[in-house]
Design a protein around this motif. Structure first.
Motif: not given
Lengths: 373, 98
Positions: A9-13, A37-38, A53-58, A104-105
């Motif tokens: 998991g990275t900041r961009k995918g 963000e993953i 997968a936990a997927q998130w953005t601000d 967020r998760v």
């Protein structure tokens, strides 16, 4: 021949790295969910093709993704994390009451036995469970409802529940860790929880009492599945060990160059072999002396050796975050770390030597590995 | 018919290309358009407005006909050009971060 699948998991995918058991030649798939963000991605021990997968953005908040084919295709599942009952307050950074708000998760922990059951550790700190493959989520509200809950306070990264550690031998028992409240244990499948922080000392952080029952910035805990009463902890400062299922802790930092860090892991086949990645200090989140060194203890702590072969030993100022170190179950045991500089390193010989699988990913937030038949 | 233009990340999430076209029963307001959008694409629930409070997420903005409607109440009527499908209702990810 066995294979390994590394979930990054990275900041961009998200990226999925696969190899045979030699762990020399890798295929890299991704990015999945590019630009998002993953924070964490993990597979079900009961069905290795079931991934979450936990997927998130601000911008757009939390999304949860599920795959039934080992990460080739994904579908969104439920993303409603509603606190149970009256929300109440915890303490804010300035010590004033602050309403609990889902942000967020941080961590997804699939059940060891049921691919449709998984836990989500979230910010603001709470534990949710799904029994339908992530379609719906229910809070295990006994945790946040603990008497100490209104006094929990966030660490610098937010008030996150980042570690979920089921006891493999006892389905009723589970450990969780919260920054900056500490470790809690349930012995009744999440109905009630007890703080497990005796022996932790947090001088100069924020506590008036450095040995308070609750209020410690625990960064990660780990166990070996053959010995679930023995726990290892990387705390804000100090590396700690418990031999009584968290009832008491003692320090095992020994000869580490710094006892500040985030991840801690246990060798898959040697319950007293543990790994940490020291960084300089709470205000300098990079390795001492510009050298990326994983430290290994084969004695359950106190005596540590630096593992350096194949890791950068000059001008290196990356960090390894709390969910970004893991081990596979091959023999010899593979150890993996992902860095804030976008490298994922693999050691196929229990840490003796390291090679980069990839060098230029976005900031790595989490690394998990599946050992496949 | 209402035309809704979503930002790229939400189009990917909803698996749509181009604008989303919605038929709204009753007055076209920000609230009714978002209700219908989320009904048609449940994956968007929680990504534009909070699940519980219904509040717009901080980094999401709403525009139409060169007007910033981000802080308009949910029951405020949309401009008639939007209601007639001549102009889209824009859901925009605010410029922030990197």
């Amino acid at each position: 021949m066995s294979r390994v699948r590394v979930l990054v998991g990275t900041r961009k995918g998200a990226f999925i790295l696969t190899s045979d058991a030699r762990r020399e030649h890798w295929e890299v798939a991704g990015p999945h969910f590019g630009g998002w963000e993953i924070h964490h991605m993990k597979g079900s021990p009961a069905d290795p093709d079931r991934l979450y997968a936990a997927q998130w953005t601000d911008w757009f908040g939390q999304v949860i993704q599920r795959s039934n084919d080992g990460g080739r295709t994904w579908d969104t599942v439920g993303n409603t994390f509603a606190y149970d009952g009256t929300t109440g307050t915890h303490l804010w950074y300035d010590g004033t009451p602050h309403p609990w708000e889902f942000k967020r998760v941080w961590h997804l922990e699939p059940s060891p036995t049921d691919p449709d059951t998984l836990y989500a550790g979230v910010e603001d700190a709470a534990l949710f469970r799904s029994i339908d493959g992530g379609e719906s989520w229910q809070e295990l509200a006994g945790l946040r409802g603990h008497d100490s809950g209104p006094n929990w306070q966030p660490g610098a990264g937010g008030m996150c529940l980042h570690t979920v550690l089921p006891d493999p031998n006892d389905p009723e028992r589970m450990f969780i860790a919260i920054s900056a409240a500490g470790v809690f244990r349930t012995d009744d499948a999440g109905q009630s929880w007890r703080p497990m922080n005796r022996g932790l000392k947090s001088e100069g952080v924020s506590l008036p009492d450095p040995e308070a029952e609750v209020g410690h910035c625990v960064h990660r805990i780990a166990m070996h599945r053959s010995r679930p009463n023995v726990l290892f902890m990387q705390k804000h400062w100090d590396v700690m060990r418990s031999d009584d299922a968290g009832a008491s802790w003692h320090e095992i930092s020994g000869n580490l160059p710094s006892d500040f860090g985030f991840p801690i892991e246990v060798h898959a086949h040697e319950p007293d072999t543990i790994y940490v990645v020291p960084i300089t200090s709470d205000s300098e989140h990079y390795p001492p002396d510009g050298k990326l060194r994983v430290y290994r203890s084969r004695t359950g702590g106190n005596e540590w050796e630096a593992l350096t072969e194949g890791l950068p030993q000059r001008d290196c100022y990356v960090n390894v975050l709390r969910d970004a170190m893991t081990v596979d179950t091959l023999d010899p045991c593979g150890v993996y770390i992902g860095t804030t500089g976008g490298q994922v390193y693999c050691s196929a010989d229990a840490g003796d030597t390291w090679t980069p699988i990839v060098r230029d990913l976005p900031t790595v937030q989490s690394v998990e590995v599946q050992t496949l038949p | 018919m209402i035309r809704v233009a979503l930002p790229a990340h939400l189009r990917t999430l909803a698996r749509v290309e181009g604008e989303v076209r919605l038929e709204i029963a009753g007055p076209a307001t920000i609230g009714s358009v978002l209700d219908e959008l989320e009904m048609r694409h449940p994956v968007l629930r929680g990504t534009i407005r909070d699940h519980v409070t219904g509040q717009r997420r901080a980094f999401v903005r709403f525009y139409a006909c060169e007007q910033d409607l981000s802080n308009a109440p949910p029951d405020a009527p949309l401009p008639s050009a939007v209601e007639r499908g001549e102009e889209p209702f824009l859901v925009v990810g605010a410029m922030a971060g990197g």
